[in-house]
Design an enzyme around this catalytic site. Structure first.
Site, PDB file in Angstrom:
ATOM      1  N   PRO A  10     -13.731  10.354  -7.685  1.00  0.00           N
ATOM      2  CA  PRO A  10     -13.409   9.741  -6.405  1.00  0.00           C
ATOM      3  C   PRO A  10     -12.025  10.067  -5.875  1.00  0.00           C
ATOM      4  CG  PRO A  10     -13.432   8.103  -8.154  1.00  0.00           C
ATOM      5  CD  PRO A  10     -14.009   9.359  -8.727  1.00  0.00           C
ATOM      6  N   ASN A  11     -11.995  10.309  -4.585  1.00  0.00           N
ATOM      7  CA  ASN A  11     -10.793  10.535  -3.783  1.00  0.00           C
ATOM      8  C   ASN A  11     -10.158  11.905  -3.983  1.00  0.00           C
ATOM      9  OD1 ASN A  11     -10.712   7.914  -2.485  1.00  0.00           O
ATOM     10  ND2 ASN A  11     -10.215   7.103  -4.514  1.00  0.00           N
ATOM     11  N   HIS A  80     -10.665   5.159 -15.966  1.00  0.00           N
ATOM     12  CA  HIS A  80     -10.078   3.945 -16.531  1.00  0.00           C
ATOM     13  C   HIS A  80     -11.042   2.762 -16.538  1.00  0.00           C
ATOM     14  CE1 HIS A  80      -6.726   6.548 -15.803  1.00  0.00           C
ATOM     15  NE2 HIS A  80      -6.852   6.435 -14.496  1.00  0.00           N
ATOM     16  N   ASP A  87     -20.885   6.968 -21.468  1.00  0.00           N
ATOM     17  CA  ASP A  87     -22.223   7.055 -22.061  1.00  0.00           C
ATOM     18  C   ASP A  87     -22.949   8.331 -21.614  1.00  0.00           C
ATOM     19  OD1 ASP A  87     -21.867   4.680 -23.378  1.00  0.00           O
ATOM     20  OD2 ASP A  87     -23.063   3.472 -21.988  1.00  0.00           O
ATOM     21  N   HIS A 100      -6.441  15.514 -15.896  1.00  0.00           N
ATOM     22  CA  HIS A 100      -5.769  14.790 -14.809  1.00  0.00           C
ATOM     23  C   HIS A 100      -4.643  15.641 -14.254  1.00  0.00           C
ATOM     24  CE1 HIS A 100      -7.988  11.236 -15.827  1.00  0.00           C
ATOM     25  NE2 HIS A 100      -7.656  11.442 -17.085  1.00  0.00           N
ATOM     26  N   LEU A 101      -4.475  15.582 -12.950  1.00  0.00           N
ATOM     27  CA  LEU A 101      -3.354  16.278 -12.310  1.00  0.00           C
ATOM     28  C   LEU A 101      -2.030  15.646 -12.729  1.00  0.00           C
ATOM     29  CD1 LEU A 101      -5.132  16.192  -8.908  1.00  0.00           C
ATOM     30  CD2 LEU A 101      -4.374  18.340  -9.927  1.00  0.00           C
ATOM     31  N   SER A 102      -1.981  14.338 -12.671  1.00  0.00           N
ATOM     32  CA  SER A 102      -0.749  13.611 -12.969  1.00  0.00           C
ATOM     33  C   SER A 102      -0.693  13.252 -14.455  1.00  0.00           C
ATOM     34  CB  SER A 102      -0.679  12.331 -12.120  1.00  0.00           C
ATOM     35  OG  SER A 102      -1.761  11.470 -12.441  1.00  0.00           O
ATOM     36  N   ARG A 111      -3.587   2.929 -16.117  1.00  0.00           N
ATOM     37  CA  ARG A 111      -3.988   4.345 -16.219  1.00  0.00           C
ATOM     38  C   ARG A 111      -3.834   4.879 -17.644  1.00  0.00           C
ATOM     39  NH1 ARG A 111      -4.460   5.878 -10.680  1.00  0.00           N
ATOM     40  NH2 ARG A 111      -2.964   4.712  -9.428  1.00  0.00           N
TER      41      ARG A 111
HETATM   42  O1  CA2 Z   1      -4.044  12.483 -11.970  1.00  0.00           O
HETATM   43  C1  CA2 Z   1      -5.271  12.544 -11.773  1.00  0.00           C
HETATM   44  O2  CA2 Z   1      -5.874  13.611 -11.687  1.00  0.00           O
HETATM   45  C2  CA2 Z   1      -6.067  11.254 -11.588  1.00  0.00           C
HETATM   46  O3  CA2 Z   1      -7.347  11.449 -12.171  1.00  0.00           O
HETATM   47  C3  CA2 Z   1      -6.181  11.048 -10.100  1.00  0.00           C
HETATM   48  C4  CA2 Z   1      -6.852   9.735  -9.715  1.00  0.00           C
HETATM   49  C5  CA2 Z   1      -6.182   8.573 -10.437  1.00  0.00           C
HETATM   50  O4  CA2 Z   1      -6.875   7.372 -10.158  1.00  0.00           O
HETATM   51  C6  CA2 Z   1      -6.144   8.790 -11.939  1.00  0.00           C
HETATM   52  O5  CA2 Z   1      -5.487   7.705 -12.525  1.00  0.00           O
HETATM   53  C7  CA2 Z   1      -5.407  10.069 -12.267  1.00  0.00           C
HETATM   54  C8  CA2 Z   1      -6.728   9.482  -8.219  1.00  0.00           C
HETATM   55  C9  CA2 Z   1      -7.215  10.591  -7.364  1.00  0.00           C
HETATM   56  C10 CA2 Z   1      -6.823  10.256  -5.968  1.00  0.00           C
HETATM   57  O6  CA2 Z   1      -6.563  11.437  -5.293  1.00  0.00           O
HETATM   58  C11 CA2 Z   1      -5.897  11.329  -4.125  1.00  0.00           C
HETATM   59  C12 CA2 Z   1      -5.471  12.496  -3.576  1.00  0.00           C
HETATM   60  C13 CA2 Z   1      -4.774  12.473  -2.388  1.00  0.00           C
HETATM   61  C14 CA2 Z   1      -4.532  11.277  -1.765  1.00  0.00           C
HETATM   62  C15 CA2 Z   1      -4.972  10.111  -2.325  1.00  0.00           C
HETATM   63  C16 CA2 Z   1      -5.671  10.115  -3.505  1.00  0.00           C
END
Ligand code: CA2
Length: 147
Positions: A10-11, A80, A87, A100-102, A111
Site C-alpha cells: 500500500p501507498n 507491521h 500465512d 524496505h526503502l527506509s 515499524r
Molecule cells: O520503507 C519502506 O519501504 C516501507 O515499507 C514504506 C511503508 C511504511 O509503512 C513501512 O513502514 C516502510 C510506507 C509506504 C508509503 O509510501 C509513500 C510514498 C510516498 C508518499 C507517501 C507514502
C-alpha cells in the site's frame, strides 16, 4: 531462467510524488525500470506488481507458486500488521526477501515489528531504491545456492 516476483504494498504507488524527505524522489515506475535492466544482466525473468489491497497481495503471493522461484516483498505498512500476508508466504513455500526503502528500525517503534520477517529468508532496509537491486542480487545468490 529463474523468475522472480517483486511485489509492492500500500501507498508505494505514490513514491516520488510525496514525502521525498522520507522515501526519495524515485517513482515506482523508475524502480521497475531499474529492476528490469538489472534482472536482464542477471538472466532473471521479472514480474513487478503493486496493490493497495491486502487480499490482492495475498492472491498475488498464492499465484506466485509454480510461476516464480522467489518473491521480493515490500509489504509497506502491512509488514507491521498482516498475519494474512505472513500465512500466505508460509503457504506459498517460496523464498521471500523482505524489503524496505527506509530503515524501519530507525523509525517509530510500531515499524520495528514485522510479521514478514518471521517467514522471510532475509531483510534489506534503509538503502532506498537501491535496495531493490540488492534484493535481486541476494535472491539470485539464494536461488543458486538452493540449486
Ligand atoms: O520503507 C519502506 O519501504 C516501507 O515499507 C514504506 C511503508 C511504511 O509503512 C513501512 O513502514 C516502510 C510506507 C509506504 C508509503 O509510501 C509513500 C510514498 C510516498 C508518499 C507517501 C507514502
Amino acid at each position: 531462467m529463474p523468475s522472480i516476483l517483486i511485489l509492492n504494498g500500500p501507498n508505494l504507488n505514490l513514491l516520488g510524488t510525496r514525502q521525498p524527505e522520507v522515501y526519495g524522489r524515485t517513482t515506482l515506475a523508475d524502480i521497475e525500470t531499474m529492476c528490469r535492466a538489472h534482472a536482464e544482466t542477471l538472466g532473471i525473468d521479472l514480474e513487478f506488481a503493486q496493490s493497495n489491497h491486502e487480499g490482492a497481495l495475498v492472491d498475488a503471493i498464492h499465484d506466485a507458486r509454480g510461476r516464480h522461484g522467489g518473491i521480493i516483498l515490500n509489504a509497506g505498512a502491512y509488514t507491521h500488521t498482516s498475519v494474512a500476508l505472513m500465512d500466505a508466504i508460509s503457504s506459498a513455500e517460496l523464498p521471500t526477501i523482505e524489503l524496505h526503502l527506509s530503515n524501519v528500525h530507525a523509525r517509530e517503534s510500531f515499524r520495528h515489528i514485522s510479521y514478514i520477517s518471521k517467514v522471510a529468508v532475509g531483510v534489506i532496509c534503509g538503502f532506498g531504491a537501491q535496495g531493490y537491486i540488492l534484493a535481486l542480487d541476494a535472491m539470485r545468490g539464494h536461488l543458486e545456492r538452493a540449486g
